[in-house]
Design an enzyme around this catalytic site. Structure first.
Site, PDB file in Angstrom:
ATOM      1  N   LYS A  64       0.832  -1.212   0.000  1.00 48.75           N
ATOM      2  CA  LYS A  64       0.000   0.000   0.000  1.00 48.75           C
ATOM      3  C   LYS A  64       0.865   1.260   0.000  1.00 48.75           C
ATOM      4  CE  LYS A  64      -2.309  -1.502   3.635  1.00 48.75           C
ATOM      5  NZ  LYS A  64      -1.866  -2.922   3.669  1.00 48.75           N
ATOM      6  N   THR A  65       1.876   1.281   0.838  1.00 49.60           N
ATOM      7  CA  THR A  65       2.769   2.443   0.884  1.00 49.60           C
ATOM      8  C   THR A  65       3.519   2.599  -0.427  1.00 49.60           C
ATOM      9  OG1 THR A  65       3.048   2.229   3.283  1.00 49.60           O
ATOM     10  CG2 THR A  65       4.723   3.487   2.089  1.00 49.60           C
ATOM     11  N   ASP A 109      -1.236   6.733   6.272  1.00 48.53           N
ATOM     12  CA  ASP A 109      -1.263   5.321   6.634  1.00 48.53           C
ATOM     13  C   ASP A 109      -2.086   5.149   7.907  1.00 48.53           C
ATOM     14  OD1 ASP A 109      -0.736   2.649   6.397  1.00 48.53           O
ATOM     15  OD2 ASP A 109       1.354   2.769   7.040  1.00 48.53           O
ATOM     16  N   THR A 158      -5.532  -1.366   7.213  1.00 43.28           N
ATOM     17  CA  THR A 158      -5.662  -2.814   7.337  1.00 43.28           C
ATOM     18  C   THR A 158      -7.015  -3.184   7.929  1.00 43.28           C
ATOM     19  OG1 THR A 158      -4.602  -2.724   9.518  1.00 43.28           O
ATOM     20  CG2 THR A 158      -3.174  -3.141   7.622  1.00 43.28           C
ATOM     21  N   ARG A 217       6.595  -8.227   1.771  1.00 45.19           N
ATOM     22  CA  ARG A 217       7.431  -7.723   2.875  1.00 45.19           C
ATOM     23  C   ARG A 217       8.107  -8.871   3.614  1.00 45.19           C
ATOM     24  NH1 ARG A 217       4.316  -4.172   7.018  1.00 45.19           N
ATOM     25  NH2 ARG A 217       4.384  -2.690   5.285  1.00 45.19           N
TER      26      ARG A 217
END
Length: 287
Positions: A64-65, A109, A158, A217
């Site tokens: 997302k980032t 975020d 999330t 990640r």
């Protein structure tokens, strides 16, 4: 400003900065989202407009980032980065918004964690590109209206269900990020291998992908640890033997679960007979 980071600050870790794709073309996976974003970005640039506000949701570690930074790159604009918990006062948000240049991306975020008072200020910022700040108290209170340049808010969460309906409705583009399949993760791992200039065998690549729980990640983090084991043994590349040995040493099983994950599962099965169980009660089982 303490509550906002520019592009260099958010990518202060050189490794993470290097691993981030810089364009939609480089970005692996999430093909449906990439196709739609390509259309929306292209047409926004044709009209010389800022991109509509974007909400990205899904489990952590799926990109997302990275996508927020890619949107800024593709739109040829700057980006400001902050988090929901960092926006505790109206002045925090006003300071960030007033620093934006026309077309900039503001990435928030954990947007589900912004306070209610901040959320209400965001409504007018998103719809009217203006905010009203109340100065003073009681009878001496006055309202100051601040006009803002057109900008794109990219929110990431999330916990999609924790967002209020009025907040969700103000995003023009809403998309869920999904877990990655083995081939996508293998492609990401191979790219990471090239960036680090440390080869990895194909069978080791897929073993690592299988134990990364569909999450880039995790795959990148585990790659770095496996590389450590390989270099410790004076190897110039990663083999399946090294991969399996390193992951076993790290207590990552064949399903990608670590020791804490397994404790949660054992607690759910043994103490709660398969559930249901509250999160706090389940949390007690790992200690």
């Amino acid at each position: 400003m303490d509550n906002v980071m520019d592009r260099k600050m958010i990518d202060g870790d050189e490794v993470e900065c290097t691993l981030r794709p810089q364009s939609l073309k480089e970005y692996v996976g999430q093909n449906e989202l990439k196709e739609m974003m390509s259309v929306f970005i292209h047409t926004a640039k044709l009209r010389n407009e800022s991109l509509d506000h974007v909400l990205l949701y899904g489990p952590p570690g799926l990109g997302k980032t990275t996508l927020a930074h890619i949107i800024a790159n593709e739109m040829n604009t700057g980006i400001k980065v902050t988090t929901g918990p960092a926006l505790s006062r109206p002045g925090d948000l006003a300071s960030i918004l007033s620093s934006l240049e026309p077309g900039d991306v503001l990435f928030i975020d954990e947007i589900h964690r912004i306070p209610k008072v901040i959320e209400e200020i965001l409504y007018s910022a998103m719809e009217d590109f203006a905010i009203d700040i109340v100065m003073g108290k009681d009878s001496a209170a006055t309202t100051l209206r601040i006009d803002l340049p057109p900008f794109t808010l990219v929110g990431a969460t999330t916990r999609f269900g924790d967002l209020t309906a009025p907040m969700r409705d103000r995003f023009g583009i809403i998309h869920q990020l999904k877990y990655y399949n083995l081939d996508e993760l293998a492609t990401i791992i191979k790219r990471t291998s090239r960036i680090f200039n440390f080869p990895i065998d194909d069978d080791a690549t897929y073993e690592l992908a299988r134990r990364s729980r569909g999450t880039p990640r995790i795959a990148n983090r585990l790659f770095r640890r496996i590389r450590d084991f390989a270099q410790y043994e004076n190897l110039d590349h990663i083999t399946i033997k090294t991969t399996d040995y390193a992951l076993n040493k790290l207590d990552i099983d064949k399903a990608g679960l670590d020791v804490t994950d397994r404790k949660y599962l054992y607690g759910l099965i043994e103490r709660f007979k398969g559930g249901p169980a509250g999160l706090e009660a389940l949390d007690e089982t790992i200690y």
